[in-house]
Design an enzyme around this catalytic site. Structure first.
Site, PDB file in Angstrom:
ATOM      1  N   ASP A 132       0.848  -1.196   0.000  1.00 17.77           N
ATOM      2  CA  ASP A 132       0.000   0.000   0.000  1.00 17.77           C
ATOM      3  C   ASP A 132       0.885   1.248   0.000  1.00 17.77           C
ATOM      4  O   ASP A 132       2.023   1.208   0.471  1.00 17.77           O
ATOM      5  CB  ASP A 132      -0.863   0.042   1.279  1.00 17.77           C
ATOM      6  CG  ASP A 132      -2.090  -0.859   1.186  1.00 17.77           C
ATOM      7  OD1 ASP A 132      -2.381  -1.391   0.104  1.00 17.77           O
ATOM      8  OD2 ASP A 132      -2.764  -1.019   2.221  1.00 17.77           O
ATOM      9  N   ARG A 182      -1.051  -0.869  -8.810  1.00 14.10           N
ATOM     10  CA  ARG A 182      -2.392  -0.379  -8.455  1.00 14.10           C
ATOM     11  C   ARG A 182      -2.397   1.142  -8.598  1.00 14.10           C
ATOM     12  O   ARG A 182      -1.550   1.824  -8.041  1.00 14.10           O
ATOM     13  CB  ARG A 182      -2.738  -0.751  -7.019  1.00 14.10           C
ATOM     14  CG  ARG A 182      -4.085  -0.181  -6.560  1.00 14.10           C
ATOM     15  CD  ARG A 182      -4.260  -0.280  -5.047  1.00 14.10           C
ATOM     16  NE  ARG A 182      -4.220  -1.647  -4.572  1.00 14.10           N
ATOM     17  CZ  ARG A 182      -3.945  -1.969  -3.294  1.00 14.10           C
ATOM     18  NH1 ARG A 182      -3.682  -1.039  -2.401  1.00 14.10           N
ATOM     19  NH2 ARG A 182      -3.920  -3.238  -2.931  1.00 14.10           N
TER      20      ARG A 182
HETATM   21  C1  FAD Z   1      -8.568  -1.371  -3.814  1.00  8.02           C
HETATM   22  C2  FAD Z   1      -8.177  -0.030  -3.319  1.00  8.02           C
HETATM   23  C3  FAD Z   1      -6.941   0.124  -2.734  1.00  8.02           C
HETATM   24  C4  FAD Z   1      -6.526   1.394  -2.285  1.00  8.02           C
HETATM   25  N1  FAD Z   1      -5.254   1.559  -1.812  1.00  8.02           N
HETATM   26  C5  FAD Z   1      -4.827   2.796  -1.489  1.00  8.02           C
HETATM   27  C6  FAD Z   1      -3.479   3.051  -1.103  1.00  8.02           C
HETATM   28  O1  FAD Z   1      -2.629   2.157  -1.029  1.00  8.02           O
HETATM   29  N2  FAD Z   1      -3.124   4.329  -0.804  1.00  8.02           N
HETATM   30  C7  FAD Z   1      -4.020   5.373  -0.877  1.00  8.02           C
HETATM   31  O2  FAD Z   1      -3.640   6.526  -0.631  1.00  8.02           O
HETATM   32  N3  FAD Z   1      -5.309   5.151  -1.214  1.00  8.02           N
HETATM   33  C8  FAD Z   1      -5.722   3.903  -1.517  1.00  8.02           C
HETATM   34  N4  FAD Z   1      -7.034   3.712  -1.895  1.00  8.02           N
HETATM   35  C9  FAD Z   1      -8.027   4.800  -1.697  1.00  8.02           C
HETATM   36  C10 FAD Z   1      -8.084   5.709  -2.901  1.00  8.02           C
HETATM   37  O3  FAD Z   1      -6.902   6.457  -2.986  1.00  8.02           O
HETATM   38  C11 FAD Z   1      -9.266   6.660  -2.777  1.00  8.02           C
HETATM   39  O4  FAD Z   1      -9.130   7.437  -1.634  1.00  8.02           O
HETATM   40  C12 FAD Z   1     -10.609   5.970  -2.755  1.00  8.02           C
HETATM   41  O5  FAD Z   1     -10.650   4.859  -3.584  1.00  8.02           O
HETATM   42  C13 FAD Z   1     -11.716   6.928  -3.212  1.00  8.02           C
HETATM   43  O6  FAD Z   1     -11.483   7.340  -4.527  1.00  8.02           O
HETATM   44  P1  FAD Z   1     -12.397   6.882  -5.771  1.00  8.02           P
HETATM   45  O7  FAD Z   1     -11.465   6.665  -6.920  1.00  8.02           O
HETATM   46  O8  FAD Z   1     -13.203   5.727  -5.410  1.00  8.02           O
HETATM   47  O9  FAD Z   1     -13.236   8.165  -6.124  1.00  8.02           O
HETATM   48  P2  FAD Z   1     -14.053   9.241  -5.268  1.00  8.02           P
HETATM   49  O10 FAD Z   1     -13.594  10.563  -5.800  1.00  8.02           O
HETATM   50  O11 FAD Z   1     -14.025   9.001  -3.795  1.00  8.02           O
HETATM   51  O12 FAD Z   1     -15.515   8.947  -5.747  1.00  8.02           O
HETATM   52  C14 FAD Z   1     -15.837   9.171  -7.106  1.00  8.02           C
HETATM   53  C15 FAD Z   1     -17.214   8.667  -7.379  1.00  8.02           C
HETATM   54  O13 FAD Z   1     -17.277   7.265  -7.113  1.00  8.02           O
HETATM   55  C16 FAD Z   1     -18.597   6.936  -6.662  1.00  8.02           C
HETATM   56  N5  FAD Z   1     -18.533   6.422  -5.290  1.00  8.02           N
HETATM   57  C17 FAD Z   1     -17.514   6.550  -4.424  1.00  8.02           C
HETATM   58  N6  FAD Z   1     -17.824   5.963  -3.247  1.00  8.02           N
HETATM   59  C18 FAD Z   1     -19.074   5.473  -3.387  1.00  8.02           C
HETATM   60  C19 FAD Z   1     -19.974   4.760  -2.532  1.00  8.02           C
HETATM   61  N7  FAD Z   1     -19.674   4.491  -1.265  1.00  8.02           N
HETATM   62  N8  FAD Z   1     -21.177   4.412  -3.026  1.00  8.02           N
HETATM   63  C20 FAD Z   1     -21.522   4.718  -4.286  1.00  8.02           C
HETATM   64  N9  FAD Z   1     -20.724   5.398  -5.137  1.00  8.02           N
HETATM   65  C21 FAD Z   1     -19.528   5.758  -4.698  1.00  8.02           C
HETATM   66  C22 FAD Z   1     -19.390   8.220  -6.677  1.00  8.02           C
HETATM   67  O14 FAD Z   1     -20.018   8.355  -7.920  1.00  8.02           O
HETATM   68  C23 FAD Z   1     -18.305   9.275  -6.526  1.00  8.02           C
HETATM   69  O15 FAD Z   1     -18.678  10.531  -7.007  1.00  8.02           O
HETATM   70  C24 FAD Z   1      -7.430   2.482  -2.391  1.00  8.02           C
HETATM   71  C25 FAD Z   1      -8.677   2.310  -2.980  1.00  8.02           C
HETATM   72  C26 FAD Z   1      -9.050   1.084  -3.457  1.00  8.02           C
HETATM   73  C27 FAD Z   1     -10.377   0.951  -4.132  1.00  8.02           C
END
Ligand code: FAD
Length: 306
Positions: A132, A182
């Site tokens: 991560d 990732r």
């Molecule tokens: C598998 C995985 C591993 C990760 N590992 C790391 C890491 O190592 N380091 C790190 O800094 N971050 C990590 N993250 C977190 C990542 O950086 C984001 O903070 C997080 O995924 C939210 O960003 P998003 O791309 O989903 O978009 P966002 O900008 O949060 O959401 C965009 C859109 O997605 C949809 N959405 C989001 N959440 C929901 C919900 N609960 N229900 C319905 N629709 C929703 C909505 O339409 C929203 O407008 C990881 C995320 C994932 C999925």
């Protein structure tokens, strides 16, 4: 603004005590976290794998401050990997590891040795590890450890965060044959000097980085719940002729499960990131900071217990 307040609360021990001991927290936590123990992790993994999903398991805990804690985290992963293999859940399940939980903040060598022991156990169990990525002060150290680990365990996965200005260049570096990367937006509060601040800038960076990874030689892992970015990912998969074994989507446990199922139904590889363990506070606060609707869910849980 709300995001900044919640991320500030994620670092407050006073707020942590308040939230961790509140009776309503159990229900909220259960939506995003598999449970406290290895058994919970195995139970949830078995169900997800049964539904056609791949899994990556994260033992919750970060900012470890003693070697004893760091070694205990390592041992937890070793137990988990043995249990996953015994249950026949590898290679469908791999593990995600935070170097801060293995001692990175006070002894980078210890963190690296612990990560190496986990990679060896993963190889033995027939699966792999993804490191991560945490806040930007740790990026160089984490990528150095990754480079070192990959000499012996080439399938060790990297994470790059689209909100960092440096990430396009890191993507170019890491888009090589066999390299699992990732791509996520990034979950920490970062200064303007190193990170894009507006959602639009972050999204544009994500698309540029996705283009580099999907047109490159490696194995991209598109971690996002964002419908627009997922649609663009599907488009790039068609364009660059990447099938189910050429890349994967990744989403968090409890977030958009119907979309995860839809993508599986379309024939894509989808990996669910499943956290488990007692130390869920920092993880939960980052999820709340990301999405006001998650905050509403939290508020409803509070209200229903009044
Ligand atoms: C598998 C995985 C591993 C990760 N590992 C790391 C890491 O190592 N380091 C790190 O800094 N971050 C990590 N993250 C977190 C990542 O950086 C984001 O903070 C997080 O995924 C939210 O960003 P998003 O791309 O989903 O978009 P966002 O900008 O949060 O959401 C965009 C859109 O997605 C949809 N959405 C989001 N959440 C929901 C919900 N609960 N229900 C319905 N629709 C929703 C909505 O339409 C929203 O407008 C990881 C995320 C994932 C999925």
């Amino acid at each position: 603004m709300l995001r900044s307040v919640i991320l500030a609360a994620s670092r407050s021990t006073r707020v942590e005590r308040l939230v961790a001991t509140a009776p309503f927290s159990r229900d909220v936590v259960r939506r995003f976290v598999a449970g406290a123990g290895t058994d919970d992790a195995l139970r949830v993994t078995r169900a997800l794998v049964g539904d056609g999903l791949a899994v990556t398991l994260d033992h919750l805990g970060e900012d470890t401050v003693t070697p004893e804690q760091a070694n205990a985290t390592r041992d937890e992963y070793l137990t988990l990997l043995r249990s996953l293999a015994a249950a026949g859940l590898t290679p469908a399940a791999e593990v995600s590891v935070k170097l801060s939980a293995l001692g990175q903040a006070f002894d980078e060598h210890l963190a690296s040795d612990n990560a190496r022991a986990i990679c060896a156990a993963a190889a033995e169990a027939g699966t792999t590890v993804t490191l991560d990525m945490e806040d930007h002060t740790t990026t160089d150290s984490t990528l150095d450890v990754l480079t070192d680990l990959r000499k012996d365990f080439p399938s060790t996965g990297a994470v790059l965060q689209a909100y960092l200005r440096r990430t396009e260049s890191d993507c170019r570096e890491l888009a090589s044959a066999g390299s699992r990367v990732r791509l996520c937006k990034g979950a920490y509060k970062e200064p303007e000097s190193v990170a894009y601040q507006s959602p639009r800038e972050v999204d544009k960076s994500y698309i540029r980085c996705m283009n580099i990874l999907m047109s490159g030689e490696g194995y991209p892992m598109l971690a996002t719940h964002d419908p627009r970015l997922i649609a663009i990912g599907e488009d790039r998969a068609r364009w660059f002729d990447r099938g189910a074994d050429g890349f994967e989507f990744q989403m968090l446990y409890g977030i958009r499960p119907e979309e995860q199922a839809r993508l599986v139904g379309e024939g894509y590889t989808v990996r669910t990131y499943v956290p488990y363990g007692d130390d869920w506070y920092g993880y939960l606060m980052r999820r709340l900071a990301e999405r006001p609707a998650n905050l509403a869910f939290f508020a409803r849980a509070v209200a229903s217990r009044k």
